[in-house]
Design a protein around this motif. Structure first.
Motif, PDB file in Angstrom:
ATOM      1  N   ALA A   1       1.039  -6.338   8.126  1.00 42.11           N
ATOM      2  CA  ALA A   1       1.401  -5.362   7.096  1.00 42.11           C
ATOM      3  C   ALA A   1       2.915  -5.169   7.039  1.00 42.11           C
ATOM      4  O   ALA A   1       3.506  -5.161   5.956  1.00 42.11           O
TER       5      ALA A   1
ATOM      6  N   CYS B   1       4.355  -8.328   5.420  1.00 42.45           N
ATOM      7  CA  CYS B   1       4.087  -8.405   3.976  1.00 42.45           C
ATOM      8  C   CYS B   1       4.905  -7.388   3.191  1.00 42.45           C
ATOM      9  O   CYS B   1       5.488  -7.716   2.150  1.00 42.45           O
ATOM     10  N   ILE B   2       4.949  -6.162   3.674  1.00 42.72           N
ATOM     11  CA  ILE B   2       5.720  -5.124   2.988  1.00 42.72           C
ATOM     12  C   ILE B   2       7.192  -5.521   2.941  1.00 42.72           C
ATOM     13  O   ILE B   2       7.834  -5.453   1.888  1.00 42.72           O
TER      14      ILE B   2
ATOM     15  N   PRO C   1      -2.229  -4.992   2.534  1.00 46.77           N
ATOM     16  CA  PRO C   1      -1.895  -5.050   3.969  1.00 46.77           C
ATOM     17  C   PRO C   1      -1.934  -3.679   4.656  1.00 46.77           C
ATOM     18  O   PRO C   1      -2.428  -3.553   5.771  1.00 46.77           O
ATOM     19  N   LEU C   2      -1.438  -2.663   3.953  1.00 44.57           N
ATOM     20  CA  LEU C   2      -1.439  -1.326   4.540  1.00 44.57           C
ATOM     21  C   LEU C   2      -2.864  -0.793   4.678  1.00 44.57           C
ATOM     22  O   LEU C   2      -3.211  -0.198   5.706  1.00 44.57           O
TER      23      LEU C   2
ATOM     24  N   ALA D   1      -4.483  -2.457   7.707  1.00 45.69           N
ATOM     25  CA  ALA D   1      -3.958  -1.923   8.967  1.00 45.69           C
ATOM     26  C   ALA D   1      -4.484  -0.518   9.245  1.00 45.69           C
ATOM     27  O   ALA D   1      -4.795  -0.175  10.387  1.00 45.69           O
TER      28      ALA D   1
END
Length: 144
Positions: A42, A45-46, A92-93, A96
């Motif tokens: 995450a 990706c962020i 992604p967040l 997670a």
């Protein structure tokens, strides 16, 4: 001043994710490692997909994400797309955050603590960190 909120939100998110990893590890160390991997994914990706388009990443109020994005990719200020928001932040967040729920719910006080801390971190980010951001092209910027 707002960097204090960036550091505070980073500490809160780290504590919450740590609680999730511990709750998972109490039942399954391999799944705890997967949880840690999802958190790192995450962050990657962020930083790579979303933050690399930010004009202000050298002076990021989130403190760490801007610095990581500078290391990962030489970005250019480009318009944000729905893909950036979805693939760069949302999915992604969500992975997670949601992955350790199965193990957290088995330990109610950790479950409640996890969500209280995450909500506090989210409030810090939305009310202070993003509100003071200078990147008016960011879809999350609250100071438009």
């Amino acid at each position: 001043m707002y960097r204090i909120h960036g550091v505070l939100s980073l500490i809160l998110v780290t504590i919450a994710f740590g609680i999730g990893i511990v709750a998972t590890a109490l039942s399954s160390v391999p799944f705890a490692v997967i949880s840690l991997g999802l958190i790192l994914l995450a962050v990657f990706c962020i930083s790579y997909i979303y933050c690399s388009k930010c004009l202000c990443r050298q002076y990021c109020n989130h403190v760490i994400l801007g610095k990581i994005s500078v290391i990962l990719r030489e970005g250019q200020a480009e318009p944000y797309t729905a893909f950036d928001l979805l693939a760069g932040v949302g999915v992604p967040l969500a992975l997670a955050i949601l992955f350790p729920q199965y193990w957290l719910i088995k330990i109610p006080y950790l479950f409640v603590t996890y969500w209280i801390i995450l909500l506090l971190a989210g409030a810090e980010i939305l009310l202070y960190v993003c509100k003071s951001c200078q990147n008016k092209k960011c879809t999350l910027c609250r100071s438009k």
